[in-house]
Each structure stands twice: as C-alpha cells, then as structure tokens.
Write an enzyme that holds these catalytic residues in place. Sequence first.
Site, short mmCIF file in Angstrom:
data_model
loop_
_atom_site.label_atom_id
_atom_site.label_comp_id
_atom_site.label_asym_id
_atom_site.label_seq_id
_atom_site.Cartn_x
_atom_site.Cartn_y
_atom_site.Cartn_z
N HIS A 1 -6.74 -21.71 50.81
CA HIS A 1 -7.70 -21.04 49.86
C HIS A 1 -7.43 -19.74 49.32
O HIS A 1 -6.46 -19.51 49.30
CB HIS A 1 -8.93 -20.91 51.37
CG HIS A 1 -8.29 -20.05 52.39
ND1 HIS A 1 -8.25 -18.63 52.29
CD2 HIS A 1 -7.81 -20.10 53.58
CE1 HIS A 1 -7.71 -18.12 53.38
NE2 HIS A 1 -7.20 -19.06 54.13
N CYS B 1 -3.68 -20.19 57.93
CA CYS B 1 -3.77 -20.76 56.54
C CYS B 1 -2.95 -20.25 55.39
O CYS B 1 -2.30 -19.27 55.39
CB CYS B 1 -5.21 -20.60 56.22
SG CYS B 1 -6.50 -21.38 57.15
#
Length: 118
Positions: free
Chosen positions: A78, A94
């Site tokens: 992301h 992440c």
Amino acid sequence: MYFYPSILQTYSITINTSSRTLTLFKNGQWFKSYPIAVGKPSTPTPKGTYTIVNKAVNPGGPFGVRWLGLSIPHYGIHGTNNPASIGKAVSNGCVRMYNKDIIELFNIVPIGTTVKII
C-alpha cells in the site's frame, strides 16, 4: 492468414525485505523496481509466495492512496501517509510504497498477480 500476438501480459512481483525493494517483472523479465518499507523486527513482513486478492482506491488512514491485498489475511502492499518511512523496517508487516509508486503499480498489476516475498 494473420498472426495476432497475444496482448495478455503476465506480471509478477518479488519483494526483497533485505534490500527493501519491490521488483516488478513483465513476462518473466525485469520491468521496474521501487523502494519500499517493510515490517519492523517485532512484526516482520511474512516471507512466502502469495497472490494479490483485492485492490482498493483511497483505503484511508496510514494506507495512502492505494491498497493491494495479499492472500495472507491482513497483509498488503500500500501507499503511505508517512513517506519518510520508505527504505526502513517500520511497518506492522505490510509493504509500504511512495503514493506515486503504488498508483503506478496498482494501474499495472491485476488481481491474481503472484507476489514472492524473500
């Protein structure tokens, strides 16, 4: 008789947590590399082979402008609202990218793309 070359492109991604780079391959050949941030030692980015299972525009909060969800629940690639974090091991697992880079990647890779984290 005419031969029409396939317009279908096959993409794959390799994420190297040590060098903090995400490399995009097109039809098995290097296409582009991007700087990334990865998980901190207490919450490392999980190594393995996954696929992109969902995509979101403007997911909000710390996720920046795009989200590419992986087949391992709660993990994804992301953007970020903290660009100074790129190049560091600071996330909860992440993979963070600059917003301009995740927009580019988001527009290229389809759901089902293989993501190898090493």
